[in-house]
Design a protein around this motif. Structure first.
Motif, PDB file in Angstrom:
ATOM      1  N   UNK A  29       3.468   1.953   9.657  1.00 24.48           N
ATOM      2  CA  UNK A  29       3.868   0.931  10.637  1.00 24.48           C
ATOM      3  C   UNK A  29       5.341   1.103  11.012  1.00 24.48           C
ATOM      4  N   UNK A  95      -2.387  -6.431  -0.421  1.00 26.15           N
ATOM      5  CA  UNK A  95      -3.782  -6.758  -0.726  1.00 26.15           C
ATOM      6  C   UNK A  95      -4.696  -6.329   0.422  1.00 26.15           C
ATOM      7  N   UNK A 125       6.509   4.461  -3.101  1.00 23.98           N
ATOM      8  CA  UNK A 125       5.366   5.074  -3.780  1.00 23.98           C
ATOM      9  C   UNK A 125       5.863   5.496  -5.150  1.00 23.98           C
TER      10      UNK A 125
ATOM     11  N   UNK B  29       5.564  17.581 -14.804  1.00 23.04           N
ATOM     12  CA  UNK B  29       5.916  17.682 -13.389  1.00 23.04           C
ATOM     13  C   UNK B  29       5.975  19.130 -12.936  1.00 23.04           C
ATOM     14  N   UNK B  44       1.738  14.249   0.898  1.00 24.48           N
ATOM     15  CA  UNK B  44       1.287  13.829  -0.432  1.00 24.48           C
ATOM     16  C   UNK B  44       0.053  12.951  -0.306  1.00 24.48           C
ATOM     17  N   UNK B  46      -1.076  10.495  -2.120  1.00 24.05           N
ATOM     18  CA  UNK B  46      -0.896   9.047  -2.285  1.00 24.05           C
ATOM     19  C   UNK B  46      -0.258   8.397  -1.064  1.00 24.05           C
ATOM     20  N   UNK B  47       0.484   9.198  -0.275  1.00 22.95           N
ATOM     21  CA  UNK B  47       1.042   8.655   0.959  1.00 22.95           C
ATOM     22  C   UNK B  47      -0.072   8.396   1.972  1.00 22.95           C
ATOM     23  N   UNK B  49      -3.177   7.854   1.250  1.00 24.01           N
ATOM     24  CA  UNK B  49      -3.963   6.726   0.734  1.00 24.01           C
ATOM     25  C   UNK B  49      -3.261   5.396   0.984  1.00 24.01           C
ATOM     26  N   UNK B  50      -1.942   5.397   0.823  1.00 19.26           N
ATOM     27  CA  UNK B  50      -1.187   4.159   1.038  1.00 19.26           C
ATOM     28  C   UNK B  50      -1.228   3.746   2.502  1.00 19.26           C
ATOM     29  N   UNK B  51      -1.096   4.722   3.402  1.00 19.74           N
ATOM     30  CA  UNK B  51      -1.184   4.414   4.835  1.00 19.74           C
ATOM     31  C   UNK B  51      -2.557   3.831   5.152  1.00 19.74           C
ATOM     32  N   UNK B  53      -4.592   2.256   3.089  1.00 18.59           N
ATOM     33  CA  UNK B  53      -4.666   0.910   2.497  1.00 18.59           C
ATOM     34  C   UNK B  53      -3.887  -0.097   3.339  1.00 18.59           C
ATOM     35  N   UNK B  54      -2.701   0.301   3.795  1.00 21.51           N
ATOM     36  CA  UNK B  54      -1.893  -0.587   4.628  1.00 21.51           C
ATOM     37  C   UNK B  54      -2.629  -0.945   5.918  1.00 21.51           C
ATOM     38  N   UNK B  55      -3.273   0.049   6.516  1.00 19.94           N
ATOM     39  CA  UNK B  55      -3.994  -0.218   7.765  1.00 19.94           C
ATOM     40  C   UNK B  55      -5.170  -1.159   7.516  1.00 19.94           C
ATOM     41  N   UNK B  56      -5.864  -0.934   6.405  1.00 17.92           N
ATOM     42  CA  UNK B  56      -6.969  -1.841   6.071  1.00 17.92           C
ATOM     43  C   UNK B  56      -6.450  -3.244   5.801  1.00 17.92           C
ATOM     44  N   UNK B  57      -5.303  -3.305   5.111  1.00 19.04           N
ATOM     45  CA  UNK B  57      -4.734  -4.612   4.757  1.00 19.04           C
ATOM     46  C   UNK B  57      -4.333  -5.390   6.002  1.00 19.04           C
TER      47      UNK B  57
END
Lengths: 143, 76
Positions: A29, A95, A125, B29, B44, B46-47, B49-51, B53-57
């Motif tokens: 975003x 969430x 992260x 590492x 990465x 996890x990046x 995945x985080x994006x 998750x953020x979009x779903x949220x």
């Protein structure tokens, strides 16, 4: 006072000092930097609405990590002090609410970190191996 | 899944023009050096995945009454 439009609460007024500025955008975003954190009395201070000031339709539901997991004590990146300023930081989890509580999740890997004094925030992260999708009911289920 | 052992300084080639080199190993590492053409995205996991998750949220549709109901149940 600042009049703002919100996704869930209509038009409300907030104090200008309550505005939170993201030093780096919330992942995915990049055009939204200014938010306010709203809480609702009926639900309590362990949940918050992170409402964008630039896009009234953009809002994240956040939860206090302690509600989700007993063992959540992440090591924050050392350069956060520089980015957000010194002092204690507030941690919130993003969430993903689904139809049921059981299928809803929180992101333990990428918390939102806010410095309540400077009103600066980032989403980080973590290096540690926390799950991106952790059940919201994790703690209730005894994890 | 293909699993290969590599030492520091050794590399892998993936497809045309992607090279992944082990730069440094310390503890749990691994530092990797990645050379890829500019049209190959290196990101990465996890990046991503985080994006996601953020979009779903951020997706609307749950509505305030449902949010109240769900969160109320959790804080009980």
């Amino acid at each position: 006072m600042l009049k703002i439009k919100t996704r869930d609460f209509g038009e409300i007024e907030v104090n200008e000092q309550e505005v939170i500025e993201f030093k780096e955008p919330i992942f995915g975003f990049k055009d939204q930097k200014k938010f306010v954190l709203l809480t609702e009395d009926s639900i309590g201070a362990d949940f918050a609405w992170l409402q964008s000031l630039e896009d009234e339709t953009l809002c994240f539901i956040l939860v206090n990590p302690a509600i989700v997991s007993m063992e959540y004590q992440p090591v924050l990146p050392f350069n956060l002090e520089q980015t957000l300023g010194s002092g204690e930081k507030m941690l919130w989890l993003v969430v993903v609410l689904k139809e049921t509580l059981e299928s809803s999740t929180a992101n333990l890997k990428s918390p939102i970190v806010i410095n309540p004094i400077t009103r600066l925030a980032v989403q980080v992260i973590l290096d540690e191996n926390y799950p991106v999708r952790y059940p919201l009911t994790g703690r209730k289920e005894g994890h | 899944m293909l699993i290969l052992a590599r030492k520091t300084g050794e590399a892998l080639l993936v497809g045309d023009g992607v090279e992944i080199k082990v730069v440094e190993v310390s503890g749990d590492k691994v530092k990797l050096g990645i050379s890829a053409p500019s049209d190959v995205k290196v990101i990465r996991k996890e990046l991503v995945q985080t994006i996601e998750q953020n979009h779903q949220a951020a997706q609307m549709g749950v509505g305030l009454p449902a949010i109240r109901n769900l969160l109320g149940k959790l804080s009980e």
